[in-house]
Design a protein around this motif. Sequence first.
Motif, PDB file in Angstrom:
ATOM      1  N   HIS A  70       0.710  -1.331  -0.081  1.00 43.32           N
ATOM      2  CA  HIS A  70      -0.130   0.334  -0.203  1.00 43.32           C
ATOM      3  C   HIS A  70       0.804   1.383   0.482  1.00 43.32           C
ATOM      4  CE1 HIS A  70      -3.726   2.588   0.823  1.00 43.32           C
ATOM      5  NE2 HIS A  70      -3.091   2.592   0.987  1.00 43.32           N
ATOM      6  N   HIS A  72       0.891   5.400  -2.355  1.00 40.06           N
ATOM      7  CA  HIS A  72       0.885   6.069  -3.600  1.00 40.06           C
ATOM      8  C   HIS A  72       1.985   6.790  -4.062  1.00 40.06           C
ATOM      9  CE1 HIS A  72      -2.853   6.002  -1.784  1.00 40.06           C
ATOM     10  NE2 HIS A  72      -2.101   6.085  -0.135  1.00 40.06           N
ATOM     11  N   ASP A 350       2.101   2.686   3.720  1.00 44.19           N
ATOM     12  CA  ASP A 350       1.129   4.203   3.404  1.00 44.19           C
ATOM     13  C   ASP A 350       1.876   5.714   2.595  1.00 44.19           C
ATOM     14  OD1 ASP A 350      -1.110   5.245   2.294  1.00 44.19           O
ATOM     15  OD2 ASP A 350      -2.768   5.656   4.084  1.00 44.19           O
TER      16      ASP A 350
END
Length: 442
Positions: A70, A72, A350
């Motif tokens: 996970h 970005h 994250d």
Amino acid sequence: MNQTPLGDDADLLLHGGRIHTLDGRGATTDALAVRSGRIVALGADALRMHATEAVDLDGRTAIPGVNDAHLHAAWLGARWPHLFFSATPPAEQPAGALVHTAAERRAALQNAWRLLAELGITSYTEPGIGPGEDAGETGCFGTAMMDAYLALHREKAQTARVTLLRLFGTLDGAAELEDFERGIRTPLPTTDPRWLAVTGVKIFADGIPPMTTSWVSEPYPDGTSGELLPQSADGALHAYRRMIAIALERGEQIAVHATGDRSIEEFLRVLEEHRESVGAAPHYVVHADLATPAQIERMRAVGAGFAVQPLIAEHTRDWAGAQLGPERTAAAWPLGEMLGSGALTTITSDAPIATPDWRIGLDASLALLGRDDAGTRRQLLRRVTIDPARQDGAATWKGSLEIGKVADITVLDEDPAEPGRPFAGIGIARTIVDGRTVFERA
Ligand SMILES: [Zn+2]
């Protein structure tokens, strides 16, 4: 897939150090041979091969390439070096649109890939790119960023493998059921899934505990309970349940951003009603801060998993504690229960919320578990290698160093399974993706 032509030639031989295969038995070996991007031999068999290139590990340790389940990347590449939890003060944090042109979107991805290669990261999940963010503030999550991914993919310019989830609402915000229904019907781009796999959808169920926006069954001290983000004329719960059911019916992987026990509960209920719909790429909850032990067990039973961020827990514990009270804070971020349950659990960053440096994330995991031994360390290493491959539905061909699998390898200065010192102090010497060195420390 295991039909590697026989022969005694290899493109690459790693030898002279310890190699943690992270196979089902947790075997280690001392040599590994690669041909055409695949592992073709281990141990003495590898040492007998004629290799075009030999890399002497010189006592270093190799592990399967790290997979951040996970992260970005587009946003990280556009913001770097500014992380949300970092030394950058709020006033100096980048704001507004971070990328404006196709060239800038491309540069953001390439910037992220350079950084990930330096960190030994060979695969990641980009959780949420799509039309829901076409008018988004940062410019990092819309259709144009999907186009940047596709262009670089077609040019074979990737140095990391990507699993991508489509997004039909806003990132961390509201989503209309109608938009979701329309969006999920738009055709998927054709890609080589070994490099860019579009496996499913991201759904934002709720917010985060420190903002009292997690949807919880027991109200916060201020009397509120958070709420769901999906919206429809028939209400939020209807929208949420329908989104999950529609994705299940279409055979898409579902990743739900859910932090509160209520939002996790409703996800679970829909999964339990559709037990037969758990496919090769398992559904999972992202964050799951307030998952209960009973819910963790039901997630395991239904074949679903968790993508968790122990480092964010460390960063937000005090902040969230003020909203949750001591009892719920003590039970929050139940990493030990997740690992103990056998439910698929990945440890993720994250980023750019927290650093993409998985070593710091694993140190936060040790702290959260309150123990440091070789068994625990091996278990944590699996959470950033083979278990993310399982989350990707790709464990048959990546995630461990076994014959027939892709040669995605991270070379570390020291053995990360040896307890008693931080993961963060272990240098990353080399990163190999598909048998090709994409980073080598000077
Ligand atoms: Zn995220």
